[in-house]
Design a protein around this motif. Structure first.
Motif, PDB file in Angstrom:
ATOM      1  N   LYS A 186      40.044  32.107  33.983  1.00 43.44           N
ATOM      2  CA  LYS A 186      39.080  31.879  35.059  1.00 43.44           C
ATOM      3  C   LYS A 186      38.939  33.124  35.927  1.00 43.44           C
ATOM      4  O   LYS A 186      37.832  33.514  36.317  1.00 43.44           O
ATOM      5  CB  LYS A 186      39.506  30.687  35.910  1.00 43.44           C
ATOM      6  CG  LYS A 186      38.538  30.380  37.034  1.00 43.44           C
ATOM      7  CD  LYS A 186      39.003  29.187  37.866  1.00 43.44           C
ATOM      8  CE  LYS A 186      38.017  28.924  39.018  1.00 43.44           C
ATOM      9  NZ  LYS A 186      38.465  27.788  39.857  1.00 43.44           N
ATOM     10  N   MET A 187      40.067  33.773  36.209  1.00 50.20           N
ATOM     11  CA  MET A 187      40.036  35.005  36.986  1.00 50.20           C
ATOM     12  C   MET A 187      39.201  36.071  36.273  1.00 50.20           C
ATOM     13  O   MET A 187      38.410  36.793  36.900  1.00 50.20           O
ATOM     14  CB  MET A 187      41.460  35.510  37.222  1.00 50.20           C
ATOM     15  CG  MET A 187      41.564  36.789  38.035  1.00 50.20           C
ATOM     16  SD  MET A 187      41.638  38.283  36.999  1.00 50.20           S
ATOM     17  CE  MET A 187      43.274  38.140  36.281  1.00 50.20           C
ATOM     18  N   HIS A 188      39.345  36.191  34.958  1.00 41.87           N
ATOM     19  CA  HIS A 188      38.550  37.151  34.185  1.00 41.87           C
ATOM     20  C   HIS A 188      37.054  36.866  34.322  1.00 41.87           C
ATOM     21  O   HIS A 188      36.243  37.789  34.495  1.00 41.87           O
ATOM     22  CB  HIS A 188      38.954  37.097  32.714  1.00 41.87           C
ATOM     23  CG  HIS A 188      40.312  37.655  32.435  1.00 41.87           C
ATOM     24  ND1 HIS A 188      40.981  37.433  31.247  1.00 41.87           N
ATOM     25  CD2 HIS A 188      41.142  38.418  33.194  1.00 41.87           C
ATOM     26  CE1 HIS A 188      42.151  38.045  31.281  1.00 41.87           C
ATOM     27  NE2 HIS A 188      42.274  38.642  32.461  1.00 41.87           N
ATOM     28  N   ARG A 189      36.686  35.596  34.266  1.00 40.68           N
ATOM     29  CA  ARG A 189      35.268  35.237  34.376  1.00 40.68           C
ATOM     30  C   ARG A 189      34.730  35.577  35.764  1.00 40.68           C
ATOM     31  O   ARG A 189      33.599  36.065  35.902  1.00 40.68           O
ATOM     32  CB  ARG A 189      35.073  33.751  34.068  1.00 40.68           C
ATOM     33  CG  ARG A 189      35.355  33.376  32.613  1.00 40.68           C
ATOM     34  CD  ARG A 189      34.857  31.979  32.300  1.00 40.68           C
ATOM     35  NE  ARG A 189      35.556  30.946  33.061  1.00 40.68           N
ATOM     36  CZ  ARG A 189      36.666  30.337  32.668  1.00 40.68           C
ATOM     37  NH1 ARG A 189      37.217  30.653  31.495  1.00 40.68           N
ATOM     38  NH2 ARG A 189      37.227  29.405  33.412  1.00 40.68           N
ATOM     39  N   TRP A 206      46.328  47.737  39.832  1.00 44.95           N
ATOM     40  CA  TRP A 206      45.151  47.152  40.480  1.00 44.95           C
ATOM     41  C   TRP A 206      45.527  45.885  41.241  1.00 44.95           C
ATOM     42  O   TRP A 206      46.459  45.162  40.882  1.00 44.95           O
ATOM     43  CB  TRP A 206      44.039  46.849  39.470  1.00 44.95           C
ATOM     44  CG  TRP A 206      44.409  45.904  38.355  1.00 44.95           C
ATOM     45  CD1 TRP A 206      44.885  46.228  37.118  1.00 44.95           C
ATOM     46  CD2 TRP A 206      44.327  44.469  38.381  1.00 44.95           C
ATOM     47  NE1 TRP A 206      45.110  45.097  36.372  1.00 44.95           N
ATOM     48  CE2 TRP A 206      44.769  44.006  37.124  1.00 44.95           C
ATOM     49  CE3 TRP A 206      43.915  43.539  39.334  1.00 44.95           C
ATOM     50  CZ2 TRP A 206      44.815  42.637  36.811  1.00 44.95           C
ATOM     51  CZ3 TRP A 206      43.959  42.187  39.027  1.00 44.95           C
ATOM     52  CH2 TRP A 206      44.406  41.755  37.768  1.00 44.95           C
ATOM     53  N   ILE A 207      44.776  45.649  42.321  1.00 48.50           N
ATOM     54  CA  ILE A 207      44.934  44.459  43.155  1.00 48.50           C
ATOM     55  C   ILE A 207      43.539  43.951  43.490  1.00 48.50           C
ATOM     56  O   ILE A 207      42.669  44.745  43.857  1.00 48.50           O
ATOM     57  CB  ILE A 207      45.697  44.766  44.461  1.00 48.50           C
ATOM     58  CG1 ILE A 207      46.993  45.535  44.181  1.00 48.50           C
ATOM     59  CG2 ILE A 207      45.999  43.477  45.221  1.00 48.50           C
ATOM     60  CD1 ILE A 207      47.655  46.079  45.444  1.00 48.50           C
ATOM     61  N   TRP A 208      43.342  42.655  43.387  1.00 52.83           N
ATOM     62  CA  TRP A 208      42.052  42.056  43.729  1.00 52.83           C
ATOM     63  C   TRP A 208      42.305  40.873  44.663  1.00 52.83           C
ATOM     64  O   TRP A 208      42.974  39.920  44.299  1.00 52.83           O
ATOM     65  CB  TRP A 208      41.325  41.612  42.458  1.00 52.83           C
ATOM     66  CG  TRP A 208      40.045  40.860  42.714  1.00 52.83           C
ATOM     67  CD1 TRP A 208      39.266  40.905  43.838  1.00 52.83           C
ATOM     68  CD2 TRP A 208      39.409  39.944  41.825  1.00 52.83           C
ATOM     69  NE1 TRP A 208      38.183  40.089  43.711  1.00 52.83           N
ATOM     70  CE2 TRP A 208      38.231  39.480  42.487  1.00 52.83           C
ATOM     71  CE3 TRP A 208      39.692  39.475  40.550  1.00 52.83           C
ATOM     72  CZ2 TRP A 208      37.373  38.561  41.895  1.00 52.83           C
ATOM     73  CZ3 TRP A 208      38.824  38.570  39.961  1.00 52.83           C
ATOM     74  CH2 TRP A 208      37.683  38.126  40.627  1.00 52.83           C
ATOM     75  N   VAL A 258      31.779  40.124  39.834  1.00 52.37           N
ATOM     76  CA  VAL A 258      31.978  40.931  41.037  1.00 52.37           C
ATOM     77  C   VAL A 258      32.048  42.418  40.749  1.00 52.37           C
ATOM     78  O   VAL A 258      31.413  43.226  41.433  1.00 52.37           O
ATOM     79  CB  VAL A 258      33.266  40.488  41.773  1.00 52.37           C
ATOM     80  CG1 VAL A 258      33.484  41.321  43.025  1.00 52.37           C
ATOM     81  CG2 VAL A 258      33.215  39.006  42.108  1.00 52.37           C
ATOM     82  N   TRP A 259      32.829  42.817  39.725  1.00 55.41           N
ATOM     83  CA  TRP A 259      33.173  44.229  39.555  1.00 55.41           C
ATOM     84  C   TRP A 259      32.422  44.862  38.384  1.00 55.41           C
ATOM     85  O   TRP A 259      31.927  44.167  37.494  1.00 55.41           O
ATOM     86  CB  TRP A 259      34.681  44.384  39.363  1.00 55.41           C
ATOM     87  CG  TRP A 259      35.474  43.767  40.463  1.00 55.41           C
ATOM     88  CD1 TRP A 259      36.382  42.766  40.358  1.00 55.41           C
ATOM     89  CD2 TRP A 259      35.420  44.111  41.862  1.00 55.41           C
ATOM     90  NE1 TRP A 259      36.904  42.451  41.588  1.00 55.41           N
ATOM     91  CE2 TRP A 259      36.332  43.258  42.529  1.00 55.41           C
ATOM     92  CE3 TRP A 259      34.697  45.042  42.611  1.00 55.41           C
ATOM     93  CZ2 TRP A 259      36.524  43.325  43.918  1.00 55.41           C
ATOM     94  CZ3 TRP A 259      34.896  45.105  43.976  1.00 55.41           C
ATOM     95  CH2 TRP A 259      35.795  44.255  44.614  1.00 55.41           C
ATOM     96  N   ILE A 260      32.388  46.172  38.375  1.00 51.32           N
ATOM     97  CA  ILE A 260      31.716  46.895  37.306  1.00 51.32           C
ATOM     98  C   ILE A 260      32.457  46.661  35.992  1.00 51.32           C
ATOM     99  O   ILE A 260      33.662  46.397  35.981  1.00 51.32           O
ATOM    100  CB  ILE A 260      31.605  48.399  37.628  1.00 51.32           C
ATOM    101  CG1 ILE A 260      33.000  49.014  37.809  1.00 51.32           C
ATOM    102  CG2 ILE A 260      30.748  48.632  38.860  1.00 51.32           C
ATOM    103  CD1 ILE A 260      32.966  50.530  37.959  1.00 51.32           C
ATOM    104  N   ARG A 295      37.215  45.486  32.355  1.00 45.95           N
ATOM    105  CA  ARG A 295      37.907  45.687  31.087  1.00 45.95           C
ATOM    106  C   ARG A 295      39.388  46.000  31.309  1.00 45.95           C
ATOM    107  O   ARG A 295      40.256  45.531  30.577  1.00 45.95           O
ATOM    108  CB  ARG A 295      37.235  46.819  30.303  1.00 45.95           C
ATOM    109  CG  ARG A 295      37.504  46.749  28.790  1.00 45.95           C
ATOM    110  CD  ARG A 295      36.819  47.890  28.064  1.00 45.95           C
ATOM    111  NE  ARG A 295      35.429  48.029  28.463  1.00 45.95           N
ATOM    112  CZ  ARG A 295      34.776  49.183  28.426  1.00 45.95           C
ATOM    113  NH1 ARG A 295      35.374  50.287  28.025  1.00 45.95           N
ATOM    114  NH2 ARG A 295      33.503  49.227  28.790  1.00 45.95           N
ATOM    115  N   VAL A 296      39.688  46.791  32.338  1.00 50.17           N
ATOM    116  CA  VAL A 296      41.092  47.067  32.672  1.00 50.17           C
ATOM    117  C   VAL A 296      41.807  45.777  33.054  1.00 50.17           C
ATOM    118  O   VAL A 296      42.931  45.511  32.604  1.00 50.17           O
ATOM    119  CB  VAL A 296      41.179  48.097  33.816  1.00 50.17           C
ATOM    120  CG1 VAL A 296      42.613  48.174  34.361  1.00 50.17           C
ATOM    121  CG2 VAL A 296      40.741  49.469  33.339  1.00 50.17           C
TER     122      VAL A 296
END
Length: 442
Positions: free
Chosen positions: A291-294, A264-266, A299-301, A306-307
Motif C-alpha cells: 500500500k505504501m508503494h502505491r 530515505w524517509i517519507w 506523490v513522488w517522481i 523505484r528506490v
C-alpha cells in the motif's frame, strides 16, 4: 577507589557516556538488553553528525580518521520546488519542494525535467553515517567488558543518604537476577525511558500527527543499474547533500550513506496507530508495504519511487516528542539522550544532542568530583536544559510546517502558495544553538 556509574542503555547515548565518564576518572558499566554486539539494526538507519559531534567523537577514538572513513560529507542544505509524478492521480497538490541538506533548496518539474533552486547553504558541514556503523566505532573504542550485553534493567533504589544507587537487572541468557551498586545511575534508555517514568509517572509522549516510512537502499554491486543511474541524475548532489522534498501535507528526506547505500524517509500524516509493544517502531506487514508503494507513486517522481520499491525491509517509525522537561536529574540519577529530551527528527538533532549530553556530563563530573555530585548534576542540567528545550520545540515546529499541519502563528504550508520565507524557516541553520559550543568544552 574510583566512583562508579551504571549506564542503562547501550545505544549511542549510552556508549558516548561510557567514553566521557571513563575520561572523567569513573568506573563504568553499561547494561544493554540486546544480547550481542549490533552488526546492523532494523530501527537504525541514517543520521547526520554536526561539526561539534564529529570533533567530540573523534576525541574518543584511538584513530580519529576512522570517523571520516565511515561517513560521507553533507556539505549542502538545499530546497527545491517542482511538479510531482505526472502520471499520479491524487487529491494532493501537484507541487513538491525539494530541500537539500548540503543544504540547497531546488525545484524540479517532473514533466518538463527541469529544476530550480529555492535556497542553498554550502556551509552545512555535517557528515552522514549509518547508525550501526557509528555505534560500532564507539563500542569498539571502549575498554573490554564495559558493556554487558543481554542484561535487562529491572529497577533501582537510592540509598537513604543519597550517596549510592542499587540497580537490579536480569541476565537474559540465564534468567539470573543481579545487583550492581554505583554512585550514579545514568538513564540512556531512550524516549520511552522506564527510569524517567519512575520520577515522572504522568508524563506521556506527544504523538506528532504523522509517521515515517524509512529504509536503506543497498546498491552495492549494482552501481550502474538503471535505478542508481536515474536517481543520481534526479538527485545530482548525492554523496554530499541532504535532500528534503516537500509536498502538500508530506515531505521526504534523502541522502547517501557510506558503502553504497541510500537512506530515505517519507513522512505521512495519519492518526496515531496502536502500538502493541514498548517501541516507537511499528512492525509492518507485506500488505502495508504494498500500500505504501502505491501511495508513493501518487506523490513522488518515478526515480524516487523505484528506490523505495527496491528497498528491502522498510519500517515504520511513529513520530513522538514531549514538551521540555523541567528537570533532568534527581538525587544521583540523571537522564541523557532521548530519555532527557524525546524529539522529532526534523532538526537532525537527536544523535547530536545525545553526544553533547555525554560530553557535558563528563566534564561536569570531572570538574566537581564525586564528593560534589549534586553540584555536577546541577551544572549539567543548567547547561543542557535551556538548549535542548528550544531545540525540541523548534524541531516540532519544523515538522508541522513541512507536513502542512496547523500552527497558532503560521498558516498550513501549501506548496502552491509558498513564500520564500517558508523555505528559509525550515533550513537547518535556523535551529536554536545551531553552532553553540558550551563553555565547558572550550
Amino acid at each position: 577507589m574510583k566512583p562508579k556509574a551504571v549506564v542503562v542503555g547501550g545505544s549511542i547515548a549510552g556508549v558516548s557516556c561510557a567514553h566521557t565518564l571513563i575520561l572523567a576518572g569513573w568506573d563504568v558499566v553499561v547494561l544493554e538488553k540486546t544480547c550481542e554486539p549490533i552488526k546492523g539494526s532494523p530501527t537504525g538507519a541514517g543520521l547526520g553528525l554536526d561539526p561539534l559531534a564529529q570533533r567530540l567523537i573523534q576525541s574518543w577514538l584511538d584513530d580519529p580518521e576512522l570517523l571520516y572513513s565511515s561517513t560521507l560529507p553533507l556539505t549542502i542544505d538545499m530546497t527545491t520546488k517542482g511538479l510531482q509524478n505526472q502520471n499520479a492521480v491524487s487529491s494532493r497538490a501537484n507541487i513538491t519542494l525539494r530541500i537539500f541538506v548540503c543544504k540547497q533548496n531546488q525545484a524540479t518539474d517532473s514533466e518538463k525535467k527541469v529544476s530550480w533552486t529555492l535556497t542553498r547553504d554550502d556551509n552545512f558541514n555535517f557528515r552522514a553515517a549509518h547508525w550501526a556503523d557509528l555505534h560500532g566505532l564507539l563500542y569498539n573504542a571502549l575498554p573490554p567488558n564495559i558493556l554487558l550485553w543481554g542484561h535487562l534493567f529491572l529497577c533501582f533504589c537510592i540509598s537513604e543518604d543519597k550517596t549510592s544507587v542499587k540497580i537490579k537487572a536480569k541476565v537474559l541468557e540465564t534468567d539470573e537476577e543481579i545487583e550492581i551498586v554505583g554512585n550514579l545511575l545514568v538513564a540512556a534508555d531512550g524516549s520511552l525511558s522506564s527510569i524517567r517514568q519512575s520520577f515522572l509517572p504522568g508524563l506521556k509522549l506527544r504523538y506528532s500527527g504523522y509517521c515515517a516510512w524509512r529504509g536503506v537502499f543497498d546498491f552495492s554491486g549494482n552501481e550502474n543499474s538503471e535505478t542508481v543511474v536515474d536517481i543520481r541524475s534526479s538527485y545530482p548532489e548525492l554523496g554530499k547533500c541532504f535532500y528534503f522534498d516537500l509536498g502538500s501535507e508530506t515531505h521526504s528526506v534523502f541522502y547517501e550513506l557510506p558503502n553504497k547505500r541510500l537512506n530515505w524517509i517519507w513522512y505521512v500524516n495519519q492518526p496515531e496507530p496502536e502500538l502493541k509493544r514498548n517501541s516507537v517502531t511499528m512492525k509492518v506487514r507485506s500488505e502495508m508495504i504494498q500500500k505504501m508503494h502505491r501511495e508513493a507513486e501518487k506523490v513522488w517522481i518515478p526515480e524516487f519511487v523505484r528506490v523505495i520499491r527496491e528497498t528491502k525491509d522498510p519500517f515504520l517509525n511513529l513520530i513522538y516528542d514531549t514538551d521540555p522537561l523541567e528537570q533532568i536529574f534527581w538525587d544521583n540519577v540523571v537522564l541523557v539522550g532521548d530519555a532527557a529530551h524525546p524529539t522529532t527528527p526534523h532538526g537532525a538533532r537527536s544523535t547530536n544532542m545525545s553526544v553533547l549530553d555525554a560530553a557535558v556530563l563528563g566534564k561536569c563530573l570531572e570538574k566537581n568530583g564525586v564528593e560534589n555530585l549534586q553540584a555536577a548534576l546541577r551544572e549539567y542540567q543548567t547547561t543542557r536544559l535551556p538548549v535542548v528545550s528550544k531545540q525540541v520545540l523548534h524541531a516540532r515546529r519544523m515538522g508541522r510546517i513541512k507536513q502542512g499541519l496547523v500552527l497558532p502563528d503560521h498558516e498550513a504550508f501549501d506548496p502552491k502558495n509558498s513564500r520564500s520565507e517558508d523555505y528559509q524557516e525550515v533550513q537547518q541553520k535556523n535551529m536554536p544553538f545551531f553552532d553553540d559550543v558550551p563553555l565547558l568544552l572550550i
